[in-house]
Every structure is written in C-alpha cells, then in structure tokens.
Design an enzyme around this catalytic site. Sequence first.
Site, PDB file in Angstrom:
ATOM      1  N   TYR A  11     -90.400  28.864 -14.186  1.00  0.00           N
ATOM      2  CA  TYR A  11     -90.963  30.203 -14.445  1.00  0.00           C
ATOM      3  C   TYR A  11     -91.179  30.368 -15.941  1.00  0.00           C
ATOM      4  O   TYR A  11     -90.344  29.946 -16.750  1.00  0.00           O
ATOM      5  CB  TYR A  11     -89.999  31.296 -13.952  1.00  0.00           C
ATOM      6  CG  TYR A  11     -90.402  32.698 -14.380  1.00  0.00           C
ATOM      7  CD1 TYR A  11     -91.216  33.483 -13.579  1.00  0.00           C
ATOM      8  CD2 TYR A  11     -89.985  33.229 -15.606  1.00  0.00           C
ATOM      9  CE1 TYR A  11     -91.606  34.757 -13.972  1.00  0.00           C
ATOM     10  CE2 TYR A  11     -90.369  34.494 -16.015  1.00  0.00           C
ATOM     11  CZ  TYR A  11     -91.178  35.261 -15.187  1.00  0.00           C
ATOM     12  OH  TYR A  11     -91.566  36.507 -15.579  1.00  0.00           O
ATOM     13  N   GLU A  33     -97.944  35.513 -17.151  1.00  0.00           N
ATOM     14  CA  GLU A  33     -96.825  34.998 -16.362  1.00  0.00           C
ATOM     15  C   GLU A  33     -97.289  33.867 -15.462  1.00  0.00           C
ATOM     16  O   GLU A  33     -98.373  33.933 -14.873  1.00  0.00           O
ATOM     17  CB  GLU A  33     -96.217  36.127 -15.520  1.00  0.00           C
ATOM     18  CG  GLU A  33     -95.058  35.693 -14.639  1.00  0.00           C
ATOM     19  CD  GLU A  33     -94.542  36.832 -13.778  1.00  0.00           C
ATOM     20  OE1 GLU A  33     -93.647  37.556 -14.243  1.00  0.00           O
ATOM     21  OE2 GLU A  33     -95.041  37.001 -12.634  1.00  0.00           O
TER      22      GLU A  33
END
Length: 389
Positions: free
Chosen positions: A101, A189
């Site tokens: 992530y 993101e």
Amino acid sequence: MDLLEYQGKQLFARHGLRVSDGRAVTNVQEAVAAAAEVGYPVVVKAQVLIGGRGKAGGVKLAGDEAAVRKHAGNILGMDIHGHTVHKLWIEHASDIASEYYASVLLDRSAKQPLLMFSTEGGMDIEEVAEKTPEKLIRHHVDALEGLSRAEAVEIATRGGADADVIEQVADALLALYEVWLQEDATLTEINPLIVTPEREVKALDSKVSLDGNALYRHPENQGLSDVENVDPIERRAKEQGVQYVALDGDIGILGNGAGLVMSTLDVVAQAGGRPANFLDAGGGSDAEKVKQAVELILSNDAVKAVLFNIFGGITRCDEVARGLIAAFEDLKPAVPFVVRLDGTNDVEGRRLLEEAALPNVHPAATMNEAAEKVVALAGGASATAGAAA
C-alpha cells in the site's frame, strides 16, 4: 475532483509508474475488442467512484471472449452503492506475489505532505492503522526539499518491502509523490501496489483526487472524473458558478461565505436536523443569483424546509430579500423558509420581506433561533407527509 481508476492510472503512467495495459470501454463490443488488444486473461472492472466494487460483483476475471461478453454485459448498468456503471476498464490480468500500500496526502495538522507505506496492501488501510499500526509507515516530506531517493529507499526498507524490490518500490514512491505534487492532487493512493512473480512492481489500482481550485493550471485534466454520476444539481450549480454540495438530509441551506455555511450546517445538526446541501451563494450575491440558488435547493425533492442565513457585508440583505421574493413569485415553493438577515441593509431587507408577506416565510433573529425553527418546520412537514400517506 475524484478520478476513476483508469484515469488515475493514466496519470500514474504519465509520471513513470508501471501499470498494466488496459482500455476504457462503454459497451460490450468495445470490451471484446479491448480484451483482444491487451491479451487474455483480462480483468473486467467497473469504473465508479466508490469502494467495494469486487464484493458487489463489479470486478471479474475473464479468460476468453465469451466470459468478457458475459461479464461486460452484466456489469454495465449495474448499480454499485448508488453509482451506475457507465464505463469499464479492461485490463490484462496480473499474477500477484505480494500486495503493498502507498499513498500521499496533505497532513493538515502538520502542514506537510504525508507519505504512507505498508506491506499490508489490498486491505482497508484504516483497519491496518487500527490493528497493526507498526505495519504502516508514516513519513512527512519537507515541502521545500521534496522527497529524496534516500528517503524513499529508507521508507521501503523500514516498511518491510522484499529486499529484491526495494529499489522498485522507492521508484514507485517517488513517482507517486511526483503525481501528487505536479498534478496538484489532494490524494494519490495505490492499493494494492503489487509485486508480480517476475518481481515487477506496479500499480494494480488507483485512487486520485485533484484540487478543483487548481484545474486552471491543468487544462489536460479538466475533462476527467465520473461525469455521468455527478449529482445533476451539483452540475447545474457549477455551470452557474455556485458552490453546492449535495448532502443526505432534508433541510436546504443557503448562506453567503463558506465559513458561515459550514457553521450553519453545524448549528442545524446540533438542533437535531439533517442538512440537505451546502450552498454558498458567495459575496455580492444579487437578486438573480439568490433566485437561482433557491431553484437549486428546491430541485432536491427531499427538501422539507429551507434556511436562509445571510450576514450582509459585500452581500446586501435587501438584494437577498428581492431575490427571495422573485423566487416565490416564479417558483411558488411548497416548503417553509426560515430567513435570518443581519448586516448590510438588513433592516431594509426585513422590511421588504414583511411587505411582500410571502407565504410560509418565518423570520429569525439569530442562528440558533433559525436552526431551531427550521428543524421544527421540517419535522412538521414530515409529520404532515406521514399523515397524508
């Protein structure tokens, strides 16, 4: 301005981030052609600005043309948490060895860009932060110095990335920060940032929010976002130059100045009400602009009462009153209005409203009084509707 997955990936690729080959399509035939171009197996992905696509059936693996036809036909037009699927992303499927992530956003409390990295990709990052905070690296970037390669390598290492891909992860972090900075984004993101069995690091998904106030600097980005699912009232408001955000309540709100409108939302909520919108008519609002704002608010069928909270500075209260009178003449609203006028020409504004004797318009002297009145009136409208039903 939030971007669809494929639009975010196009920005990523522009800045050197690796992404899988894919095509955006709007019908089944285009989906079949796209799959043939990128090569089987492919993933058929719904393009909507909401999470949970996979659980809702909006992401499917297809190994041949028949599967593509089936999945594309099923997903197009699907409703995913209130968002209708108008577009698909047909992407060459990737084998996954690891999921990471990464994100960059503005930490407003620290007044610095914040880069986050974790080896717990593919999961809800809030859950990771809550249950295993040690697995989420948070690194503030000096806005003047920018993100250095040494910092990126250190973040990847400290976060626990596999040793043989640390340099590639650092490349991805640097590119992600570059997107955030150069595209005037508020959020970039990747979840997940994958490592393939061949040890290639690439973005399997994207989440990008651009600062709408900076779009004048990026004409190439102005046509992005999920135009088909934009609230129609918000679209009209934008065309009219009015700041409007749809909310899920039943009390229409109009004020002048973002700070005053936000305060009004809070006061209404404290009084037990649920605002239906944020509408900032702006400074210097004339009668015509006020009338347009009333039309926008009343376009929402959920509205049961409306609160006007005006503090006259550049905006003149008598002009607001004239706009409200004109709106009542043309629109003949069926819902009650609570009006608080204070500041420039407020006496004249109140006089105009009193002489007009508009039906179902209730004056208020303070914000608290206005909030209490509009909540009571909205409740009364609900009760009346319930009794009628």
